[in-house]
Design a protein around this motif. Structure first.
Motif, PDB file in Angstrom:
ATOM      1  N   SER A 127      31.070  22.283 -30.315  1.00  0.00           N
ATOM      2  CA  SER A 127      30.667  23.412 -29.455  1.00  0.00           C
ATOM      3  C   SER A 127      31.830  23.918 -28.596  1.00  0.00           C
ATOM      4  O   SER A 127      31.701  24.938 -27.935  1.00  0.00           O
ATOM      5  CB  SER A 127      29.499  23.008 -28.562  1.00  0.00           C
ATOM      6  OG  SER A 127      29.879  21.980 -27.667  1.00  0.00           O
ATOM      7  N   GLN A 128      32.933  23.206 -28.575  1.00  0.00           N
ATOM      8  CA  GLN A 128      34.133  23.669 -27.889  1.00  0.00           C
ATOM      9  C   GLN A 128      35.247  23.772 -28.920  1.00  0.00           C
ATOM     10  O   GLN A 128      35.239  22.982 -29.864  1.00  0.00           O
ATOM     11  CB  GLN A 128      34.575  22.689 -26.791  1.00  0.00           C
ATOM     12  CG  GLN A 128      33.545  22.416 -25.734  1.00  0.00           C
ATOM     13  CD  GLN A 128      33.476  23.499 -24.670  1.00  0.00           C
ATOM     14  OE1 GLN A 128      33.971  24.601 -24.876  1.00  0.00           O
ATOM     15  NE2 GLN A 128      32.829  23.207 -23.569  1.00  0.00           N
ATOM     16  N   PRO A 148      25.322  20.026 -41.450  1.00  0.00           N
ATOM     17  CA  PRO A 148      26.524  19.832 -40.632  1.00  0.00           C
ATOM     18  C   PRO A 148      26.291  18.748 -39.593  1.00  0.00           C
ATOM     19  O   PRO A 148      25.161  18.493 -39.196  1.00  0.00           O
ATOM     20  CB  PRO A 148      26.683  21.183 -39.942  1.00  0.00           C
ATOM     21  CG  PRO A 148      25.288  21.692 -39.792  1.00  0.00           C
ATOM     22  CD  PRO A 148      24.510  21.159 -40.967  1.00  0.00           C
ATOM     23  N   VAL A 150      27.036  18.142 -35.715  1.00  0.00           N
ATOM     24  CA  VAL A 150      27.403  19.005 -34.595  1.00  0.00           C
ATOM     25  C   VAL A 150      27.723  18.158 -33.372  1.00  0.00           C
ATOM     26  O   VAL A 150      26.899  17.364 -32.932  1.00  0.00           O
ATOM     27  CB  VAL A 150      26.264  19.995 -34.263  1.00  0.00           C
ATOM     28  CG1 VAL A 150      26.705  20.937 -33.154  1.00  0.00           C
ATOM     29  CG2 VAL A 150      25.872  20.787 -35.493  1.00  0.00           C
ATOM     30  N   LEU A 151      28.925  18.327 -32.878  1.00  0.00           N
ATOM     31  CA  LEU A 151      29.362  17.605 -31.679  1.00  0.00           C
ATOM     32  C   LEU A 151      29.216  18.532 -30.474  1.00  0.00           C
ATOM     33  O   LEU A 151      29.878  19.563 -30.396  1.00  0.00           O
ATOM     34  CB  LEU A 151      30.830  17.174 -31.824  1.00  0.00           C
ATOM     35  CG  LEU A 151      31.452  16.456 -30.628  1.00  0.00           C
ATOM     36  CD1 LEU A 151      30.885  15.050 -30.477  1.00  0.00           C
ATOM     37  CD2 LEU A 151      32.970  16.381 -30.777  1.00  0.00           C
ATOM     38  N   HIS A 152      28.330  18.137 -29.576  1.00  0.00           N
ATOM     39  CA  HIS A 152      28.134  18.946 -28.370  1.00  0.00           C
ATOM     40  C   HIS A 152      29.090  18.468 -27.281  1.00  0.00           C
ATOM     41  O   HIS A 152      29.052  17.311 -26.877  1.00  0.00           O
ATOM     42  CB  HIS A 152      26.682  18.821 -27.890  1.00  0.00           C
ATOM     43  CG  HIS A 152      26.419  19.562 -26.614  1.00  0.00           C
ATOM     44  ND1 HIS A 152      25.614  19.078 -25.624  1.00  0.00           N
ATOM     45  CD2 HIS A 152      26.875  20.758 -26.176  1.00  0.00           C
ATOM     46  CE1 HIS A 152      25.580  19.940 -24.628  1.00  0.00           C
ATOM     47  NE2 HIS A 152      26.338  20.966 -24.922  1.00  0.00           N
ATOM     48  N   PRO A 154      29.821  19.176 -23.552  1.00  0.00           N
ATOM     49  CA  PRO A 154      29.351  19.924 -22.383  1.00  0.00           C
ATOM     50  C   PRO A 154      30.497  20.377 -21.488  1.00  0.00           C
ATOM     51  O   PRO A 154      31.613  19.849 -21.581  1.00  0.00           O
ATOM     52  CB  PRO A 154      28.446  18.921 -21.651  1.00  0.00           C
ATOM     53  CG  PRO A 154      28.752  17.594 -22.195  1.00  0.00           C
ATOM     54  CD  PRO A 154      29.488  17.753 -23.488  1.00  0.00           C
ATOM     55  N   THR A 155      30.211  21.336 -20.630  1.00  0.00           N
ATOM     56  CA  THR A 155      31.229  21.782 -19.667  1.00  0.00           C
ATOM     57  C   THR A 155      31.332  20.797 -18.505  1.00  0.00           C
ATOM     58  O   THR A 155      32.330  20.746 -17.804  1.00  0.00           O
ATOM     59  CB  THR A 155      30.885  23.175 -19.102  1.00  0.00           C
ATOM     60  OG1 THR A 155      29.533  23.152 -18.649  1.00  0.00           O
ATOM     61  CG2 THR A 155      31.042  24.246 -20.139  1.00  0.00           C
ATOM     62  N   ASP A 156      30.273  20.029 -18.323  1.00  0.00           N
ATOM     63  CA  ASP A 156      30.202  18.983 -17.305  1.00  0.00           C
ATOM     64  C   ASP A 156      31.276  17.917 -17.600  1.00  0.00           C
ATOM     65  O   ASP A 156      31.493  17.567 -18.755  1.00  0.00           O
ATOM     66  CB  ASP A 156      28.782  18.401 -17.422  1.00  0.00           C
ATOM     67  CG  ASP A 156      28.550  17.164 -16.593  1.00  0.00           C
ATOM     68  OD1 ASP A 156      29.258  16.985 -15.609  1.00  0.00           O
ATOM     69  OD2 ASP A 156      27.630  16.401 -16.944  1.00  0.00           O
ATOM     70  N   SER A 158      31.390  14.766 -16.098  1.00  0.00           N
ATOM     71  CA  SER A 158      30.951  13.537 -15.436  1.00  0.00           C
ATOM     72  C   SER A 158      31.095  12.330 -16.373  1.00  0.00           C
ATOM     73  O   SER A 158      31.375  12.472 -17.565  1.00  0.00           O
ATOM     74  CB  SER A 158      29.490  13.677 -15.035  1.00  0.00           C
ATOM     75  OG  SER A 158      28.710  13.824 -16.204  1.00  0.00           O
ATOM     76  N   ALA A 161      28.681  12.609 -19.129  1.00  0.00           N
ATOM     77  CA  ALA A 161      29.139  13.474 -20.225  1.00  0.00           C
ATOM     78  C   ALA A 161      30.094  12.704 -21.139  1.00  0.00           C
ATOM     79  O   ALA A 161      30.049  12.844 -22.370  1.00  0.00           O
ATOM     80  CB  ALA A 161      29.817  14.719 -19.665  1.00  0.00           C
ATOM     81  N   TYR A 164      28.092  10.450 -23.296  1.00  0.00           N
ATOM     82  CA  TYR A 164      27.365  11.276 -24.268  1.00  0.00           C
ATOM     83  C   TYR A 164      28.281  11.655 -25.443  1.00  0.00           C
ATOM     84  O   TYR A 164      27.914  11.481 -26.609  1.00  0.00           O
ATOM     85  CB  TYR A 164      26.854  12.513 -23.531  1.00  0.00           C
ATOM     86  CG  TYR A 164      26.212  13.600 -24.349  1.00  0.00           C
ATOM     87  CD1 TYR A 164      25.206  13.327 -25.278  1.00  0.00           C
ATOM     88  CD2 TYR A 164      26.564  14.942 -24.143  1.00  0.00           C
ATOM     89  CE1 TYR A 164      24.594  14.352 -25.989  1.00  0.00           C
ATOM     90  CE2 TYR A 164      25.959  15.969 -24.835  1.00  0.00           C
ATOM     91  CZ  TYR A 164      24.967  15.675 -25.763  1.00  0.00           C
ATOM     92  OH  TYR A 164      24.374  16.699 -26.461  1.00  0.00           O
ATOM     93  N   ARG A 167      29.210   8.529 -27.524  1.00  0.00           N
ATOM     94  CA  ARG A 167      28.137   8.122 -28.453  1.00  0.00           C
ATOM     95  C   ARG A 167      28.082   9.064 -29.659  1.00  0.00           C
ATOM     96  O   ARG A 167      27.885   8.644 -30.796  1.00  0.00           O
ATOM     97  CB  ARG A 167      26.786   8.116 -27.734  1.00  0.00           C
ATOM     98  CG  ARG A 167      26.590   6.948 -26.765  1.00  0.00           C
ATOM     99  CD  ARG A 167      25.124   6.790 -26.403  1.00  0.00           C
ATOM    100  NE  ARG A 167      24.565   7.976 -25.782  1.00  0.00           N
ATOM    101  CZ  ARG A 167      24.624   8.255 -24.475  1.00  0.00           C
ATOM    102  NH1 ARG A 167      25.215   7.425 -23.648  1.00  0.00           N
ATOM    103  NH2 ARG A 167      24.089   9.355 -23.993  1.00  0.00           N
ATOM    104  N   ARG A 171      28.463   8.432 -33.769  1.00  0.00           N
ATOM    105  CA  ARG A 171      27.555   8.948 -34.814  1.00  0.00           C
ATOM    106  C   ARG A 171      28.320   9.788 -35.831  1.00  0.00           C
ATOM    107  O   ARG A 171      27.973   9.821 -37.015  1.00  0.00           O
ATOM    108  CB  ARG A 171      26.432   9.751 -34.173  1.00  0.00           C
ATOM    109  CG  ARG A 171      25.406   8.842 -33.464  1.00  0.00           C
ATOM    110  CD  ARG A 171      24.275   9.617 -32.834  1.00  0.00           C
ATOM    111  NE  ARG A 171      23.813  10.684 -33.689  1.00  0.00           N
ATOM    112  CZ  ARG A 171      23.670  11.949 -33.291  1.00  0.00           C
ATOM    113  NH1 ARG A 171      23.965  12.283 -32.048  1.00  0.00           N
ATOM    114  NH2 ARG A 171      23.250  12.863 -34.116  1.00  0.00           N
TER     115      ARG A 171
END
Lengths: 414, 353
Positions: A127-128, A148, A150-152, A154-156, A158, A161, A164, A167, A171
């Motif tokens: 996503s980035q 596909p 998909v690796l999310h 985040p803008t966070d 922390s 994050a 997350y 992990r 996967r």
């Protein structure tokens, strides 16, 4: 396909012959080009299991698993530099993909819809730096009936994050294993992480040497290095290229090349990938040298071999493109300071929500620090809408303005 | 103090539990250049339209929640952080894949958002208040199923009394008043649909300009199914609740329900969710549509990337699909009117045949 193969084979043969002829000279640019062309060639081999990924993918993982990988921006860039991109753009547009979308993504979709290259087995979207790239890879995978990963990102920024993303990387490895049947051996990952750190260490010194005034490099020499080399992170090829640049710059420090440098420029995001003499002419005619590229920088600490996935996750999360525009602007200001830049060129790649989407914010952020910015509005790979004369005039006007500014400040300063 | 938002995944029940009013900012379409200058003209009309409204927002106490679901929303967060500052801007990352991992992260993000709201309001988040607001939102979600049935029977009425307008009103009302409003709307029995109209399913992005709906109806089409981002999704989905649950457990259940809403083009396919294309095809079938109209916005990457796949799928299902790519602005494109009329004629001719 045959045109692409002919181009790649001829280029590889030519580069190999030149490198052999030139013996032990570092020749970093040729080594880099050769590595890129060889990767492109592997991507054309129907027998090889390949992956198309998002730019933020940690390629150390794939390289440790023996999966050659790239992202749409690499495919679009190679095709544009070969003068072969337009048919892929047209193929995508004929299938209904909007011509307002990013040309890199459209080119990749055109490659899939026109079956120009053998389809990859794996799609690993991120996503980035942009969600548009993620949608393009998702769309490409659906055309082929594949799922596909998909690796999310985040803008966070922390700890939550980081966990997350860590992990998810775990996967991702399982997903690649499930499709390729290859396990990620601990020893291979450890070696890839160490190799990546060695490459990083060389690049730190390379980029540090590039901050010298006058610059030891010419405007186009480090083109695409910081964005393409990560595809090889964790391999000996990346070490070779980074090491060759370091050797070359050490040699140049001993015997500095003659330079007519009068202005120092920073180029944002991607360079123009199709053939154009604009940048060379700017250097020759005005002494305006692109001394820094936004992507030619090391923004992460050495990876931790004890916690490889976590340190890769941190590298992704803390990349300037993963945060807010404020983070990206702070990084640009840091580059401006370190490279003592006179002005910034933002190509504003059409359809890109990083390049064009942040245009106003970047311009204001840099102008607040009294850094002049030129916003071009170009598509970095699609030459169909490129008006060279118009862009040349704007670049010349910008450079003349910077030169006047410099003269004025020289008069004011004692 | 109100919380303004612009995405259907905003956790409205959480705001209710703090006693905060929530208001969805429907994009303005008067002057897209305002946001264009701040960011770039080549951003979708939704983000430009919302920013246009925010820049002239009168109440300096209000907060804005940005749900980061796509690049354009990220840029909206950037623009807001620059103009309003971090004290008034809440940022919530929407997982791109609504799987178990994404759900857990989203639940943790909701807990963090709750803590931030406690800091800003000085009020703690009580489990019983959260339970009550979730229960009311559940009730609203159930009522919307009745609205969906009514739309299917009589087609969307346009103008102030229309279903779309009511759906938009609901996003501005406290949940108790929203329930009263929907009850009042559903009280009269549905009217039979005009037999001379052709039933269609209308879906796509939120439309800054509601006159697009008028154009659809004027062309002789009856919208018997709605699947735009701002239709039912902000109020879906009813889910099982137990009063003895703790606040984190309630938020976990809520996160799961939010991510289980009808597919959004910003979310990628994964095992847990049905695909966007399959969802819209099924919805078109469920509302007995003879055709479908997809309203997209220029520069909306999530939808535009899926247009070719949607076209293929609807063609294979023998359901004609009209794709209209709109742009926010003061003038309605005459081309849209002509294309809708031609589409209505095509569907009528097919029906006769």
């Amino acid at each position: 396909m045959s045109q692409v193969l002919a181009y790649l084979d001829a280029t590889i043969d030519g580069l190999t012959a030149k490198l052999e002829a030139e013996g032990k000279a570092p020749n970093p640019r040729k080594r880099f080009a050769l590595a890129a062309m060889r990767l492109a060639r592997r991507l054309c081999d129907p027998e090889v299991v390949t992956a198309w990924c998002g730019v933020a993918t940690p390629f150390e993982l794939l390289n440790a698993m023996g999966v050659p990988a790239c992202y749409p921006e690499f495919i679009g860039g190679v095709l544009a530099s070969a003068g072969l991109v337009v048919p892929t753009l047209e193929a995508a547009e004929q299938c209904g993909y909007s011509s307002d979308s990013c040309g890199y993504h459209r080119a990749a979709l055109g490659v899939i819809t026109s079956r120009l290259l053998p389809p990859p087995r794996l799609f690993l979207a991120t996503s980035q730096p942009c969600s548009a790239g993620m949608y393009a890879l998702e769309s490409a995978s659906r055309i082929l009936g594949r799922s596909p990963f998909v690796l999310h990102v985040p803008t966070d920024r922390s700890e939550a994050a980081t966990s997350y993303v860590t992990r998810q990387l775990g996967r991702l490895v399982l997903h690649v294993s499930a499709i390729t049947g290859r396990r990620l051996a601990e020893a291979d990952l450890a070696e890839a992480i160490l190799a990546s750190n060695r490459t990083r260490a060389s690049l730190v010194e390379v980029f540090e040497r590039c901050t010298d005034v006058p610059s030891p490099i010419r405007s186009t020499e480090l083109k695409n290095l910081g964005i393409v080399l990560p595809l090889f992170f964790g391999t000996a090829e990346a070490e070779t290229v980074a090491g060759a640049w370091l050797d070359e710059l050490r040699l140049r420090a001993e015997r500095p090349p003659k330079t007519g440098e009068r202005l120092r420029l920073l180029w944002l995001q991607n360079r123009l990938q199709f053939k154009s003499k604009l940048i060379e002419d700017l250097e020759t005619d005005y002494g305006a040298v692109i001394v820094a590229d936004e992507f030619n920088d090391i923004t992460w600490p050495p990876l931790d071999p004890e916690n490889p996935l976590q340190s890769l996750a941190e590298r992704i999360l803390f990349h300037p493109y993963s945060g807010t525009a404020e983070v990206r602007i702070a990084h640009l200001l840091d580059l401006v300071r370190r490279y003592r830049v006179d002005g910034v060129i933002n190509p504003c790649h059409f359809g890109c929500k990083q390049g064009t989407g942040s245009r106003g914010l970047i311009e204001r952020g840099l102008r607040r620090a009294e850094v002049p910015v030129l916003n071009l509005e170009v598509d970095c790979i699609d030459s169909r809408n490129f008006s060279e004369g118009q862009v040349r005039t704007r670049l010349q006007a910008f450079v003349e303005l910077l030169l006047q500014r410099r003269e004025l400040s020289a008069e004011v300063l004692p | 103090m109100a919380v303004l938002y612009a995405c259907s995944f905003a956790p409205l029940a959480l705001f209710d539990a703090f006693g905060l009013t929530s208001r969805r900012l429907v994009p303005s379409a008067k002057d897209p250049a305002v946001a264009g200058g701040m960011l770039h003209d080549n951003l979708c009309g939704h983000v430009k339209g919302v920013l246009e409204r925010i820049f002239s927002w009168p109440d300096p106490q209000d907060l804005f929640l940005v749900v980061v679901s796509c690049d354009a929303m990220r840029r909206m967060a950037d623009a807001l952080l620059e103009t309003w500052g971090p004290a008034r801007v809440l940022v919530l990352d929407l997982p791109v894949c609504p799987d178990e991992e994404g759900m857990r992260y989203f639940a943790a993000s909701l807990i963090k958002l709750g803590q931030r709201l406690t800091e800003l309001t000085g009020r703690p988040l009580h489990a019983h208040a959260l339970y009550r607001s979730l229960a009311l939102r559940n009730e609203l979600a159930e009522h919307l199923e009745r609205l969906r049935g009514q739309v299917h029977t009589e087609g969307v009425r346009t103008g102030p009394a229309g279903a779309m307008n009511v759906l938009r009103e609901l996003t501005d009302l406290p949940v108790g008043e929203a329930l009263e409003r929907i009850d009042a709307f559903l009280a009269p029995p549905p009217l039979p649909r005009d037999p001379n109209t052709v039933p269609v399913y209308l879906f796509g992005t939120i439309q800054p300009d509601p006159r697009y709906f008028d154009l659809v109806v004027e062309a002789g089409l009856a919208v018997t199914g709605l699947g735009t981002c701002d239709a039912y999704r902000p109020h879906e989905v009813a889910f099982a609740l137990a009063p003895e649950l703790s606040t984190p457990a309630l938020l976990e259940a809520y996160a799961s329900a939010l991510l289980g809403r009808s597919p959004c083009p910003t979310l990628c396919r994964c095992e847990r969710s049905s695909t966007l294309v399959a969802h819209h095809l099924a919805a078109a079938h469920a509302c007995s549509a003879r055709g479908a109209v997809l309203l997209t916005l220029k520069y909306c990457d999530p939808y535009l990337a899926k247009v070719p796949e949607l076209r293929r799928a609807f063609q294979e299902a023998n359901c004609p699909l009209l794709v209209l790519e709109g742009e926010a602005g003061p003038n309605l494109p005459g081309q849209a009117r002509t294309r809708l009329q031609a589409f209505a004629e095509l569907l009528t001719a097919r029906g006769v045949a």
